[in-house]
Scaffold this motif. Sequence first.
Motif, short mmCIF file in Angstrom:
data_model
loop_
_atom_site.label_atom_id
_atom_site.label_comp_id
_atom_site.label_asym_id
_atom_site.label_seq_id
_atom_site.Cartn_x
_atom_site.Cartn_y
_atom_site.Cartn_z
N VAL A 1 3.25 -3.75 9.16
CA VAL A 1 3.14 -2.55 9.10
C VAL A 1 4.44 -0.96 9.04
N VAL A 2 4.38 -0.94 7.65
CA VAL A 2 5.51 0.15 7.98
C VAL A 2 4.78 1.75 8.61
N ALA A 3 3.96 1.59 8.14
CA ALA A 3 3.94 3.43 8.58
C ALA A 3 2.63 3.92 9.58
N ASN A 4 3.80 5.40 9.85
CA ASN A 4 3.77 5.40 11.43
C ASN A 4 2.16 6.16 11.16
N PRO A 5 2.27 5.74 12.68
CA PRO A 5 2.61 5.05 13.72
C PRO A 5 2.61 3.68 13.62
N GLY B 1 4.48 6.21 -3.45
CA GLY B 1 5.09 7.13 -2.44
C GLY B 1 6.74 6.73 -2.76
N GLN B 2 7.46 7.44 -1.38
CA GLN B 2 8.75 7.27 -1.60
C GLN B 2 9.12 5.36 -1.28
N ILE B 3 8.62 4.93 -0.76
CA ILE B 3 9.52 3.73 0.14
C ILE B 3 8.55 2.34 -1.13
N GLY B 4 7.64 2.87 -1.59
CA GLY B 4 6.96 1.41 -2.76
C GLY B 4 8.04 1.64 -3.81
N ASN C 1 8.84 1.07 20.88
CA ASN C 1 8.08 2.10 19.74
C ASN C 1 9.23 1.85 19.01
N HIS C 2 8.55 2.06 17.20
CA HIS C 2 9.13 2.59 16.34
C HIS C 2 9.22 4.17 16.47
N SER C 3 9.97 4.41 17.49
CA SER C 3 9.68 6.17 17.59
C SER C 3 10.99 6.59 18.38
N LEU D 1 -1.51 -0.18 -4.35
CA LEU D 1 -2.36 0.09 -3.71
C LEU D 1 -2.23 2.15 -3.99
N ASP D 2 -2.63 2.52 -3.79
CA ASP D 2 -2.51 3.93 -3.33
C ASP D 2 -3.46 4.74 -3.95
N ILE D 3 -3.80 5.88 -3.66
CA ILE D 3 -5.12 6.25 -2.92
C ILE D 3 -5.52 7.61 -4.45
N SER E 1 -9.93 0.63 8.09
CA SER E 1 -11.08 0.47 7.01
C SER E 1 -10.12 -1.06 6.16
N GLN E 2 -8.57 -0.78 5.93
CA GLN E 2 -7.76 -1.34 5.92
C GLN E 2 -8.03 -3.08 6.08
N ALA E 3 -8.01 -2.62 7.41
CA ALA E 3 -7.78 -4.29 8.27
C ALA E 3 -8.77 -5.00 7.92
N THR F 1 0.70 -1.15 -0.29
CA THR F 1 -0.35 0.19 -0.23
C THR F 1 1.20 1.41 -0.12
N GLY F 2 0.33 1.92 -0.33
CA GLY F 2 0.74 3.60 -0.40
C GLY F 2 2.31 3.28 -1.36
N ALA F 3 1.88 2.40 -2.47
CA ALA F 3 2.80 1.99 -3.39
C ALA F 3 3.31 3.55 -4.71
N GLY G 1 1.30 2.37 3.64
CA GLY G 1 0.30 4.18 2.97
C GLY G 1 -0.02 4.67 4.05
N GLY G 2 -0.24 5.79 4.36
CA GLY G 2 -0.53 6.36 5.26
C GLY G 2 -0.93 8.22 5.63
N PHE G 3 -1.26 8.11 5.97
CA PHE G 3 -1.14 10.12 6.75
C PHE G 3 0.38 10.51 7.15
P1 NAI Z 1 4.91 9.17 1.02
O1 NAI Z 1 4.05 10.15 1.72
O2 NAI Z 1 6.38 9.26 0.20
O3 NAI Z 1 4.27 7.92 0.27
C1 NAI Z 1 3.31 7.58 1.08
C2 NAI Z 1 2.04 6.96 -0.04
O4 NAI Z 1 1.28 6.83 0.67
C3 NAI Z 1 1.87 7.87 -0.81
O5 NAI Z 1 1.69 7.90 -2.28
C4 NAI Z 1 0.37 8.29 -0.56
O6 NAI Z 1 -0.35 8.88 -1.44
C5 NAI Z 1 0.11 6.88 0.03
N1 NAI Z 1 -1.12 6.89 0.91
C6 NAI Z 1 -1.90 7.59 1.86
N2 NAI Z 1 -3.01 6.98 2.26
C7 NAI Z 1 -3.51 6.27 0.97
C8 NAI Z 1 -4.42 4.73 2.02
N3 NAI Z 1 -5.06 4.85 2.16
N4 NAI Z 1 -4.25 3.79 1.31
C9 NAI Z 1 -2.82 3.54 0.32
N5 NAI Z 1 -2.17 4.72 0.23
C10 NAI Z 1 -2.71 5.79 0.53
O7 NAI Z 1 6.06 8.23 2.20
P2 NAI Z 1 6.61 7.05 2.72
O8 NAI Z 1 8.25 8.16 2.76
O9 NAI Z 1 6.98 6.66 1.93
O10 NAI Z 1 6.84 6.80 4.12
C11 NAI Z 1 5.53 5.91 3.98
C12 NAI Z 1 5.35 5.88 5.31
O11 NAI Z 1 6.28 4.69 6.64
C13 NAI Z 1 5.15 7.08 5.76
O12 NAI Z 1 4.46 6.70 7.62
C14 NAI Z 1 6.64 6.98 6.83
O13 NAI Z 1 6.61 7.64 8.14
C15 NAI Z 1 6.10 5.56 7.30
N6 NAI Z 1 8.63 5.20 7.64
C16 NAI Z 1 8.41 3.74 8.28
C17 NAI Z 1 9.75 3.57 8.75
C18 NAI Z 1 9.67 2.17 9.48
O14 NAI Z 1 11.27 1.91 9.90
N7 NAI Z 1 8.50 1.65 10.29
C19 NAI Z 1 10.34 4.36 8.22
C20 NAI Z 1 10.34 5.14 7.29
C21 NAI Z 1 9.24 5.35 7.13
#
Ligand code: NAI
Length: 343
Positions: free
Chosen positions: A128-132, A14-17, A186-188, A41-43, A111-113, A10-12, A88-90
Amino acid sequence: AKDPVRVLVTGAAGQIGYALVPMIARGVMLGPDQPVILHMLDIPPAAEALNGVKMELVDAAFPLLKGVVATTDVVEACTNVNIAVMVGGFPRKEGMERKDVMSKNVSIYKSQASALEKHAAANCKVLVVANPANTNALILKEFAPSIPEKNITCLTRLDHNRALGQISERVGVQVSEVKNVIIWGNHSSTQYPDVSHATVISEGAEKAVKSLVSDDEWLKGEFIKIVQQRGAAIIKARKLSSALSAASSACDHIRDWVLGTPEGTWVSMGVYSDGSYNVPAGLIYSFPVTCRNGEWTIVQATYMIKSRVSLPGLEIDEFSRKKMDATAEELTEEKALAYSCLS
Ligand code: NAI
């Protein structure tokens, strides 16, 4: 030939995707003989960019890649997936309250659950990668009650790998010679990177990191801070947050989970606490784990005693205890905040 495994990202768009999907398609996550079908998946605002990523996946002609689903429809994205990597996340934007960010992510993960619960393959593994990350994983678990709790995890492997990297630089050995650091909690920035049980292969022998780094102050101070603050240091340098290292660590997490950890080695994963180490049950908390046959097990003190490998047991000293409790406390607060967003 093996049947393809369906991997959701998800969030594919984005940067990490963007860093992660080519690694998966090259076999970095599941091995060089495992075909994959990518579900991305993305939005809707990112739909065009997502399609661009799909075009590049076609252009890269990956032999292992047997199909690509690129969609903004959650049900289509989740259908029959065996592995789900939730990126993916906010994001937190300037001026936003913590509660507002939490609230957005709670509703996304709720909703994704449900979509995963209804449509994913049986025994789907979730990262789950997206924070928190820990709390998003907890919400996902709560709203997908039919997915076994053992199948829902969050990423702290990046922090784990960062700790390995710092020790390797400090001791002056290859990173592959360092093992058994632990990320607790925590990842924080409250996470506790712990080297009490870590070892290094030096001159052909396995030695405790503590015996090689005589500067205990550094291990208890600077080292911990560097690992906790590394994400912020990357943002400062790159003006963007960690992406290639996050993607690579997500592959490590899934690979070890599915294919197993090497004998005598553990890794850190955010998993559902059963109360081990007196961490409150019912939090997603990062523990040292070993993996076998597709299942993780929290490393216990007795594990080391039973093992023939001569490493010290996982005794927790007072310094560690305080740090493990502080990060648990933060997770308990986050959990309460997340629940307050639900009502
Ligand atoms: P990004 O902003 O480049 O990409 C996030 C993508 O998620 C965007 O394309 C966005 O449109 C999409 N998105 C938003 N809401 C969505 C939804 N409801 N369903 C599907 N896609 C959705 O962010 P980036 O850099 O790729 O980071 C992603 C997440 O990973 C962030 O929450 C970041 O904080 C977290 N992160 C976690 C790490 C960890 O070690 N656990 C390390 C680095 C980042």
